[in-house]
Motif scaffolding. Structure first.
Motif, PDB file in Angstrom:
ATOM      1  N   LEU A   1       0.828  -1.209   0.000  1.00 59.21           N
ATOM      2  CA  LEU A   1       0.000   0.000   0.000  1.00 59.21           C
ATOM      3  C   LEU A   1       0.863   1.260   0.000  1.00 59.21           C
ATOM      4  O   LEU A   1       0.540   2.233  -0.669  1.00 59.21           O
ATOM      5  CB  LEU A   1      -0.941   0.001   1.202  1.00 59.21           C
ATOM      6  CG  LEU A   1      -2.120  -0.949   1.097  1.00 59.21           C
ATOM      7  CD1 LEU A   1      -2.804  -1.104   2.447  1.00 59.21           C
ATOM      8  CD2 LEU A   1      -3.099  -0.475   0.047  1.00 59.21           C
ATOM      9  N   LYS A   2       1.964   1.230   0.745  1.00 56.31           N
ATOM     10  CA  LYS A   2       2.862   2.385   0.771  1.00 56.31           C
ATOM     11  C   LYS A   2       3.444   2.644  -0.618  1.00 56.31           C
ATOM     12  O   LYS A   2       3.542   3.782  -1.059  1.00 56.31           O
ATOM     13  CB  LYS A   2       3.984   2.183   1.783  1.00 56.31           C
ATOM     14  CG  LYS A   2       4.894   3.380   1.911  1.00 56.31           C
ATOM     15  CD  LYS A   2       5.941   3.178   2.978  1.00 56.31           C
ATOM     16  CE  LYS A   2       6.817   4.413   3.106  1.00 56.31           C
ATOM     17  NZ  LYS A   2       7.829   4.239   4.152  1.00 56.31           N
ATOM     18  N   GLN A   3       3.813   1.589  -1.313  1.00 54.25           N
ATOM     19  CA  GLN A   3       4.350   1.746  -2.670  1.00 54.25           C
ATOM     20  C   GLN A   3       3.297   2.314  -3.617  1.00 54.25           C
ATOM     21  O   GLN A   3       3.604   3.118  -4.482  1.00 54.25           O
ATOM     22  CB  GLN A   3       4.873   0.413  -3.192  1.00 54.25           C
ATOM     23  CG  GLN A   3       6.130  -0.048  -2.499  1.00 54.25           C
ATOM     24  CD  GLN A   3       6.568  -1.428  -2.950  1.00 54.25           C
ATOM     25  OE1 GLN A   3       6.040  -1.999  -3.885  1.00 54.25           O
ATOM     26  NE2 GLN A   3       7.562  -1.979  -2.258  1.00 54.25           N
ATOM     27  N   GLY A   4       2.059   1.908  -3.432  1.00 51.99           N
ATOM     28  CA  GLY A   4       0.993   2.362  -4.319  1.00 51.99           C
ATOM     29  C   GLY A   4       0.440   3.730  -3.999  1.00 51.99           C
ATOM     30  O   GLY A   4      -0.046   4.429  -4.884  1.00 51.99           O
ATOM     31  N   THR A   5       0.511   4.120  -2.723  1.00 48.16           N
ATOM     32  CA  THR A   5      -0.107   5.382  -2.317  1.00 48.16           C
ATOM     33  C   THR A   5       0.895   6.450  -1.901  1.00 48.16           C
ATOM     34  O   THR A   5       0.547   7.627  -1.855  1.00 48.16           O
ATOM     35  CB  THR A   5      -1.063   5.162  -1.121  1.00 48.16           C
ATOM     36  OG1 THR A   5      -0.302   4.723   0.006  1.00 48.16           O
ATOM     37  CG2 THR A   5      -2.159   4.162  -1.454  1.00 48.16           C
ATOM     38  N   GLY A   6       2.105   6.027  -1.523  1.00 48.16           N
ATOM     39  CA  GLY A   6       3.094   6.977  -1.023  1.00 48.16           C
ATOM     40  C   GLY A   6       2.865   7.354   0.428  1.00 48.16           C
ATOM     41  O   GLY A   6       3.526   8.229   0.963  1.00 48.16           O
TER      42      GLY A   6
ATOM     43  N   LEU B   1     -14.491  -0.090  -2.148  1.00 47.61           N
ATOM     44  CA  LEU B   1     -13.599   0.648  -1.272  1.00 47.61           C
ATOM     45  C   LEU B   1     -12.234   0.769  -1.926  1.00 47.61           C
ATOM     46  O   LEU B   1     -11.848  -0.064  -2.753  1.00 47.61           O
ATOM     47  CB  LEU B   1     -13.485  -0.020   0.095  1.00 47.61           C
ATOM     48  CG  LEU B   1     -12.990  -1.460   0.143  1.00 47.61           C
ATOM     49  CD1 LEU B   1     -12.100  -1.649   1.353  1.00 47.61           C
ATOM     50  CD2 LEU B   1     -14.178  -2.405   0.230  1.00 47.61           C
ATOM     51  N   ALA B   2     -11.532   1.827  -1.546  1.00 51.80           N
ATOM     52  CA  ALA B   2     -10.202   2.098  -2.087  1.00 51.80           C
ATOM     53  C   ALA B   2      -9.478   3.032  -1.124  1.00 51.80           C
ATOM     54  O   ALA B   2     -10.119   3.735  -0.340  1.00 51.80           O
ATOM     55  CB  ALA B   2     -10.306   2.756  -3.461  1.00 51.80           C
ATOM     56  N   PRO B   3      -8.145   3.066  -1.205  1.00 54.56           N
ATOM     57  CA  PRO B   3      -7.418   4.059  -0.409  1.00 54.56           C
ATOM     58  C   PRO B   3      -7.823   5.474  -0.843  1.00 54.56           C
ATOM     59  O   PRO B   3      -8.160   5.703  -2.011  1.00 54.56           O
ATOM     60  CB  PRO B   3      -5.950   3.797  -0.755  1.00 54.56           C
ATOM     61  CG  PRO B   3      -5.906   2.399  -1.269  1.00 54.56           C
ATOM     62  CD  PRO B   3      -7.228   2.194  -1.957  1.00 54.56           C
ATOM     63  N   VAL B   4      -7.784   6.397   0.085  1.00 57.04           N
ATOM     64  CA  VAL B   4      -8.064   7.798  -0.230  1.00 57.04           C
ATOM     65  C   VAL B   4      -7.039   8.268  -1.246  1.00 57.04           C
ATOM     66  O   VAL B   4      -5.847   7.983  -1.133  1.00 57.04           O
ATOM     67  CB  VAL B   4      -8.016   8.655   1.056  1.00 57.04           C
ATOM     68  CG1 VAL B   4      -8.051  10.137   0.731  1.00 57.04           C
ATOM     69  CG2 VAL B   4      -9.160   8.266   1.982  1.00 57.04           C
ATOM     70  N   CYS B   5      -7.494   8.985  -2.239  1.00 54.09           N
ATOM     71  CA  CYS B   5      -6.618   9.465  -3.306  1.00 54.09           C
ATOM     72  C   CYS B   5      -5.761  10.629  -2.801  1.00 54.09           C
ATOM     73  O   CYS B   5      -6.277  11.594  -2.262  1.00 54.09           O
ATOM     74  CB  CYS B   5      -7.441   9.912  -4.506  1.00 54.09           C
ATOM     75  SG  CYS B   5      -6.430  10.414  -5.900  1.00 54.09           S
ATOM     76  N   THR B   6      -4.462  10.500  -3.002  1.00 52.16           N
ATOM     77  CA  THR B   6      -3.528  11.561  -2.625  1.00 52.16           C
ATOM     78  C   THR B   6      -2.698  11.982  -3.835  1.00 52.16           C
ATOM     79  O   THR B   6      -1.656  12.604  -3.685  1.00 52.16           O
ATOM     80  CB  THR B   6      -2.582  11.091  -1.502  1.00 52.16           C
ATOM     81  OG1 THR B   6      -1.885   9.922  -1.941  1.00 52.16           O
ATOM     82  CG2 THR B   6      -3.349  10.790  -0.224  1.00 52.16           C
ATOM     83  N   GLY B   7      -3.160  11.629  -5.031  1.00 53.36           N
ATOM     84  CA  GLY B   7      -2.416  11.922  -6.246  1.00 53.36           C
ATOM     85  C   GLY B   7      -2.352  13.402  -6.559  1.00 53.36           C
ATOM     86  O   GLY B   7      -3.113  14.214  -6.029  1.00 53.36           O
ATOM     87  N   GLU B   8      -1.420  13.723  -7.446  1.00 48.74           N
ATOM     88  CA  GLU B   8      -1.303  15.106  -7.902  1.00 48.74           C
ATOM     89  C   GLU B   8      -2.584  15.500  -8.626  1.00 48.74           C
ATOM     90  O   GLU B   8      -3.202  14.694  -9.302  1.00 48.74           O
ATOM     91  CB  GLU B   8      -0.122  15.238  -8.867  1.00 48.74           C
ATOM     92  CG  GLU B   8       1.222  15.170  -8.202  1.00 48.74           C
ATOM     93  CD  GLU B   8       2.342  15.424  -9.189  1.00 48.74           C
ATOM     94  OE1 GLU B   8       2.147  16.170 -10.166  1.00 48.74           O
ATOM     95  OE2 GLU B   8       3.417  14.856  -8.975  1.00 48.74           O
TER      96      GLU B   8
ATOM     97  N   CYS C   1      -6.314   7.770  -8.769  1.00 45.26           N
ATOM     98  CA  CYS C   1      -6.653   6.995  -7.571  1.00 45.26           C
ATOM     99  C   CYS C   1      -5.807   5.728  -7.458  1.00 45.26           C
ATOM    100  O   CYS C   1      -5.656   4.990  -8.427  1.00 45.26           O
ATOM    101  CB  CYS C   1      -8.131   6.618  -7.584  1.00 45.26           C
ATOM    102  SG  CYS C   1      -9.228   8.043  -7.515  1.00 45.26           S
ATOM    103  N   PRO C   2      -5.295   5.477  -6.253  1.00 40.20           N
ATOM    104  CA  PRO C   2      -4.457   4.295  -6.053  1.00 40.20           C
ATOM    105  C   PRO C   2      -5.269   3.006  -5.978  1.00 40.20           C
ATOM    106  O   PRO C   2      -6.473   3.022  -5.727  1.00 40.20           O
ATOM    107  CB  PRO C   2      -3.760   4.572  -4.724  1.00 40.20           C
ATOM    108  CG  PRO C   2      -4.698   5.466  -3.990  1.00 40.20           C
ATOM    109  CD  PRO C   2      -5.398   6.285  -5.034  1.00 40.20           C
ATOM    110  N   TRP C   3      -4.587   1.929  -6.191  1.00 41.29           N
ATOM    111  CA  TRP C   3      -5.153   0.591  -6.038  1.00 41.29           C
ATOM    112  C   TRP C   3      -4.833   0.094  -4.658  1.00 41.29           C
ATOM    113  O   TRP C   3      -3.917   0.596  -4.024  1.00 41.29           O
ATOM    114  CB  TRP C   3      -4.528  -0.336  -7.095  1.00 41.29           C
ATOM    115  CG  TRP C   3      -5.051  -0.050  -8.452  1.00 41.29           C
ATOM    116  CD1 TRP C   3      -4.563   0.878  -9.334  1.00 41.29           C
ATOM    117  CD2 TRP C   3      -6.167  -0.639  -9.090  1.00 41.29           C
ATOM    118  NE1 TRP C   3      -5.314   0.900 -10.470  1.00 41.29           N
ATOM    119  CE2 TRP C   3      -6.307  -0.038 -10.349  1.00 41.29           C
ATOM    120  CE3 TRP C   3      -7.074  -1.628  -8.706  1.00 41.29           C
ATOM    121  CZ2 TRP C   3      -7.315  -0.384 -11.229  1.00 41.29           C
ATOM    122  CZ3 TRP C   3      -8.057  -1.967  -9.608  1.00 41.29           C
ATOM    123  CH2 TRP C   3      -8.172  -1.353 -10.843  1.00 41.29           C
ATOM    124  N   PRO C   4      -5.504  -0.879  -4.130  1.00 41.60           N
ATOM    125  CA  PRO C   4      -6.555  -1.619  -4.802  1.00 41.60           C
ATOM    126  C   PRO C   4      -7.896  -0.895  -4.717  1.00 41.60           C
ATOM    127  O   PRO C   4      -8.133  -0.108  -3.799  1.00 41.60           O
ATOM    128  CB  PRO C   4      -6.622  -2.931  -4.024  1.00 41.60           C
ATOM    129  CG  PRO C   4      -6.209  -2.565  -2.643  1.00 41.60           C
ATOM    130  CD  PRO C   4      -5.184  -1.465  -2.826  1.00 41.60           C
TER     131      PRO C   4
END
Length: 97
Positions: free
Chosen positions: A11-16, A35-42, A68-71
């Motif tokens: 998850l850390k690799q996928g979301t930072g 469900l998915a991790p909260v998006c923190t993308g640019e 949006c990150p996976w999963p």
């Protein structure tokens, strides 16, 4: 415990983020059954927008976008999705690893 550590690293690799928060998402069922991790993308604020909403542009908290990150997990059940988000968010607040 080994699976928990491996999942946290993936998850850390996928979301930072060390321990990402989780959110409900609308999936093909058009209900909050995913469900998915909260998006923190640019540019997440710009991308998470419904520009042609009847009341003007609004932020889309439950949509899934390219940033949006996976999963991104479909449960086919609003109750199960809510439960899993609550469970995963409680796990992110747990300091044990």
């Amino acid at each position: 415990m080994r699976a928990r550590i491996a999942a946290a690293e993936a998850l850390k690799q996928g979301t930072g983020v060390d321990r990402p928060k989780w959110r409900l998402i609308a999936t093909d069922s058009e209900s909050l059954t995913g469900l998915a991790p909260v998006c923190t993308g640019e540019r997440t604020d710009a991308l998470h927008e419904i520009p042609d909403h009847p009341s003007g542009p609004v932020r889309d908290e439950h949509g899934v976008y390219d940033c949006c990150p996976w999963p991104q997990i479909e449960t086919y059940s609003v109750v199960m999705a809510e439960y899993l988000v609550e469970l995963l968010n409680a796990d992110t607040e747990d300091g044990t690893r």
